[in-house]
Design a protein around this motif. Structure first.
Motif, PDB file in Angstrom:
ATOM      1  N   PRO A 184      42.212   3.141   5.130  1.00 33.48           N
ATOM      2  CA  PRO A 184      43.619   2.744   4.987  1.00 33.48           C
ATOM      3  C   PRO A 184      44.550   3.952   4.940  1.00 33.48           C
ATOM      4  CG  PRO A 184      42.205   1.628   3.380  1.00 33.48           C
ATOM      5  CD  PRO A 184      41.386   2.720   3.988  1.00 33.48           C
ATOM      6  N   ALA A 185      45.774   3.758   5.357  1.00 32.01           N
ATOM      7  CA  ALA A 185      46.789   4.811   5.237  1.00 32.01           C
ATOM      8  C   ALA A 185      46.942   5.188   3.773  1.00 32.01           C
ATOM      9  CB  ALA A 185      48.117   4.324   5.805  1.00 32.01           C
ATOM     10  N   GLY A 186      46.950   6.481   3.494  1.00 32.82           N
ATOM     11  CA  GLY A 186      47.127   6.964   2.128  1.00 32.82           C
ATOM     12  C   GLY A 186      45.872   6.969   1.287  1.00 32.82           C
ATOM     13  N   SER A 187      44.776   6.410   1.786  1.00 31.94           N
ATOM     14  CA  SER A 187      43.552   6.317   0.993  1.00 31.94           C
ATOM     15  C   SER A 187      42.806   7.648   0.971  1.00 31.94           C
ATOM     16  CB  SER A 187      42.634   5.240   1.562  1.00 31.94           C
ATOM     17  OG  SER A 187      41.395   5.212   0.871  1.00 31.94           O
ATOM     18  N   LYS A 188      42.261   7.968  -0.189  1.00 34.29           N
ATOM     19  CA  LYS A 188      41.432   9.164  -0.319  1.00 34.29           C
ATOM     20  C   LYS A 188      39.946   8.833  -0.231  1.00 34.29           C
ATOM     21  CE  LYS A 188      44.710  12.113  -2.743  1.00 34.29           C
ATOM     22  NZ  LYS A 188      44.910  13.108  -3.819  1.00 34.29           N
ATOM     23  N   VAL A 189      39.643   7.563   0.084  1.00 35.47           N
ATOM     24  CA  VAL A 189      38.253   7.183   0.306  1.00 35.47           C
ATOM     25  C   VAL A 189      38.135   6.427   1.621  1.00 35.47           C
ATOM     26  CG1 VAL A 189      37.577   7.105  -2.123  1.00 35.47           C
ATOM     27  CG2 VAL A 189      38.463   5.037  -1.023  1.00 35.47           C
ATOM     28  N   LEU A 190      37.019   6.633   2.274  1.00 35.80           N
ATOM     29  CA  LEU A 190      36.623   5.851   3.434  1.00 35.80           C
ATOM     30  C   LEU A 190      35.826   4.664   2.923  1.00 35.80           C
ATOM     31  CD1 LEU A 190      36.037   5.613   6.608  1.00 35.80           C
ATOM     32  CD2 LEU A 190      33.886   6.811   6.054  1.00 35.80           C
ATOM     33  N   PHE A 191      36.146   3.466   3.381  1.00 33.18           N
ATOM     34  CA  PHE A 191      35.405   2.270   2.991  1.00 33.18           C
ATOM     35  C   PHE A 191      34.425   1.879   4.096  1.00 33.18           C
ATOM     36  CE2 PHE A 191      39.331   1.637   0.472  1.00 33.18           C
ATOM     37  CZ  PHE A 191      38.767   1.436  -0.786  1.00 33.18           C
ATOM     38  N   THR A 192      33.231   1.494   3.690  1.00 30.27           N
ATOM     39  CA  THR A 192      32.293   0.853   4.607  1.00 30.27           C
ATOM     40  C   THR A 192      31.808  -0.426   3.933  1.00 30.27           C
ATOM     41  OG1 THR A 192      30.342   2.013   3.757  1.00 30.27           O
ATOM     42  CG2 THR A 192      31.513   3.029   5.600  1.00 30.27           C
ATOM     43  N   ALA A 193      31.702  -1.483   4.709  1.00 30.95           N
ATOM     44  CA  ALA A 193      31.166  -2.749   4.214  1.00 30.95           C
ATOM     45  C   ALA A 193      29.924  -3.080   5.018  1.00 30.95           C
ATOM     46  CB  ALA A 193      32.197  -3.862   4.344  1.00 30.95           C
TER      47      ALA A 193
END
Length: 693
Positions: A184-193
């Motif tokens: 996401p924009a502004g996120s400091k983490v990458l998400f994986t599902a």
């Protein structure tokens, strides 16, 4: 600086070793794993989980063992997710590996990676490479898909977010898995599902571990919220330990470990699931997940000669360059990697993982364990809250079945064949809306099996029933690939489809699911191979240049591709039944019929020296093409055979001339042992030191 989050499909040029063709040998051999004692103070849940579910073998997957050590600049499809804080690069053609994760705020690489990929024998299918984050499904070990392409696409959500999706059909457990990744924009983490779906009408043993390679220096520390762990040291045992006080060292500083070891942290059930690494400045990868991904592990290679040699083997450094060391932090469905978790029939499991830089304070994270855990937990919460992870999980559930918007890369055709198989047999299948297995993915590997289904469409459920005798015969013409399933066996056993090739493939399927320790099972397999050949192969048959006659009244005998494989299967079954000498004779006959089959010759020679038949190695090599004689494994087997035959000088000469075995197995110390036999009193050269202990 732009605050937009983007996904771009590009090409990444990497120095890549040639993977080579897949092995033509059906993988009926039991998995080679050292025995482990999971008892003595280990919780009953872990003992029970480790007592079942282990796969007999990796059939129907073929081995990937024909790679070399030579590399060349190769362009790979890469998908890059980027915002103002992070840049993530995925390689769909290599198991969907998250190859690079850059923290743009500090300029640091959070993963151990590089511009060179070197394959080595560490995975279930042999080929594996170090670096990045890999996704492991099925059974203990590096996944069958770790060096294979995944179906890959970009999905656009109703909210306008772009999601990277990768998916494949796992042939070992017959389930479908998908990995969705977004930034996401502004996120400091990458998400994986991750989502796994079990379409079967029975429970399956499930295994998943996400393995992250992290840069390691003397200042690297790994922290997880647990005071104790279950440790294994590649010595066959598992013990309960306190990692911060382990055999006189604090093992949570990976570089301090003298030997290779696994530490499975014992997180309390109510504890948030995370693990974090830090360097001398406090920067490093944080791995956080929703609760289903229960386990956390630290793996270290160890600071001995073998540990350093393995890391140099996997991640070679250029001349004059400082060696780059790494450790691994990992997360899995169970507490340890010795366990499987029962996945009920018809169920779907999903969880979320988050990756970023927790930015620890090294003065606090480098102190006493409890204080370090408390500080790291606060920084993890600040990086991404539990509520944010739960919200991401809810989002991923809403997106899971959205149709792909833009296709990026194709995986295998086995998912498309599985759909056809299940429809033909009346078995349940998944909703493919979000993970389509397109007919365009079908290749020559699946074609003979699809033809078999088509030829039997509309025939009674059990093709061997009497009513089928009225149907026109259409003998099965054979295949270079292999499948499994009782429904496939029914088709091959049907009179309508009878042929030598059908009988051979049926024998292979039964062999793959049989108990290699059960004499009755092996005798049945022996009989099936002999029936497929239609006669015994003897030394006189070989000398006369003849082939067995095949099945009377069933058309052509086995072809040049299948006959050596049938002899090989017969030989393996005989050896498993205790008829070792006769089994080796049949393997030698197989090599007579296929002197250029690299995989067959290497297996036969290995079994020969392992069972006291060194002369067979020389016999096989007399007929081998010159191209095989230069292989490092061939030279090693020659040296072993010379040593076993009493010619230690010839063996020593081969070793001193220098050999390199590209697919040397993890933990193997065979070259060192042979050197000590034939060069007593001489120091073992560094390039031969691969001992894990």
């Amino acid at each position: 600086m732009s605050n937009a989050a983007t996904i771009n499909v590009t090409t990444r040029t990497i120095e890549l070793a040639e993977l080579g063709p897949e092995s033509p040998l059906p993988t009926v051999q039991p998995l080679l794993e050292p025995p482990y004692a999971v008892d003595g103070g280990i919780p009953a849940e872990i003992v029970e989980g480790a007592s079942w579910g282990k796969a007999k073998n990796i059939y129907p997957y073929p081995l990937q063992d024909a790679y070399t050590r030579e590399t060349s600049a190769t362009g790979l499809t890469a998908v890059v997710l980027e915002n103002e804080h992070l840049k993530a690069t995925f390689l769909p053609q290599l198991g969907g590996r998250l190859w690079q994760l850059t923290d743009k705020d500090t300029g640091k690489e959070l993963l151990h990676t590089g511009d060179r990929i070197q394959f080595a024998n560490l995975a279930l299918r042999n080929a594996w490479f170090a670096g990045g984050i890999e996704w492991n499904i099925g059974t203990r070990g590096h996944s069958p898909t770790t060096c294979a392409p995944l179906h890959t696409a970009v999905v656009r959500t109703p909210e306008g977010r772009e999601v990277l999706r990768m998916w494949e059909f796992d042939r070992l457990r017959e389930v479908v898995f998908q990995i969705d990744a977004w930034l996401p924009a502004g996120s400091k983490v990458l998400f994986t599902a991750v989502r796994i779906r079990n379409p079967n009408d029975h429970a399956v043993p499930m295994y998943w571990w996400s393995n992250a390679a992290i840069p390691m220096t003397p200042e690297t520390r790994v922290i997880a919220p647990a005071g104790r762990a279950y440790a294994t040291g590649y010595d066959g045992s598992m013990t309960v330990v306190r990692p911060a006080d382990f055999q006189g060292i604090d093992a949570t500083w990976p570089a301090r470990n003298p030997h290779a070891a696994d530490f499975f942290f014992d997180l309390a059930p109510e504890q948030r699931r995370w693990e974090v690494a830090m360097d001398d400045a406090g920067d490093g990868l944080a791995l956080i997940s929703s609760p289903r991904l229960r386990g956390r592990k630290l793996f270290v290679w160890g600071g001995n000669a073998g540990g350093h040699r393995w890391q140099e083997w996997l991640t070679p450094s250029s001349q004059g360059e400082e060696p780059r060391r790494y450790a691994e932090i990992q997360a899995g469905l169970a507490q340890t990697q010795f366990e499987h978790v029962s996945m009920p029939a018809g169920t779907s499991w999903q969880w979320v993982e988050a990756y970023g830089n927790a930015r620890l304070d090294p003065s606090q994270a480098g102190g006493a364990w409890d204080a370090a855990v408390g500080h790291a937990g606060e920084r993890v919460d600040a990086l991404v809250s539990e509520e944010a992870v739960e919200a991401a999980l809810a989002d991923s559930a809403r997106w899971a079945d959205l149709a792909p918007t833009e296709f990026v890369a194709a995986g295998s055709g086995w998912g498309a064949l599985e759909r056809a198989r299940r429809h033909a047999s009346g078995m349940d299948w998944i909703d493919e809306s979000g993970t389509p297995f397109a007919d365009e993915s079908l290749t020559a590997d699946q074609a003979p099996w699809l033809d078999l289904l088509t030829a039997n469409a509309g025939i009674v459920e059990k093709p061997f029933e009497a009513s089928v005798s009225e149907e026109a015969r259409q003998p099965f013409g054979g295949a270079g690939s292999f499948v499994r399933g009782l429904d496939w066996e029914d088709l091959l056993a049907a009179a309508r489809n009878e042929s030598a090739e059908a009988a051979f493939h049926h024998a292979v399927m039964v062999h793959a699911r049989a108990d290699a320790t059960n004499a009755e099972d092996m005798q049945a397999v022996i009989g099936m191979y002999r029936r497929a050949m239609g006669g015994l192969v003897t030394a006189d048959t070989i000398a006369a240049g003849n082939h067995p006659d095949g099945i009377v009244g069933a058309g052509a005998p086995l072809g040049n591709r299948s006959l050596p494989l049938a002899l090989r299967g017969l030989g393996l079954a005989l050896m498993a039944a205790g008829e070792v000498d006769e089994g080796l004779i049949q393997l030698n006959f197989a090599c007579h019929y296929a002197p250029g089959n690299r995989a067959l010759l290497l297996e036969a020679m290995s079994l020969a020296v392992d069972n006291g038949w060194p002369e067979m190695v020389f016999d096989v090599l007399e007929r081998a093409p010159a191209s095989l004689l230069s292989l490092g494994r061939v030279k090693f087997l020659q040296a072993r055979a010379h040593a076993d035959a009493g010619n230690r000088g010839a063996a020593a000469a081969i070793l001193k001339a220098g050999i390199e075995v590209p697919d040397l197995r993890e933990g193997a110390n065979s070259i060192t042992e042979l050197w000590r036999r034939v060069c007593p009193g001489e120091d073992v050269p560094e390039q031969y030191q691969f001992s894990m202990r």
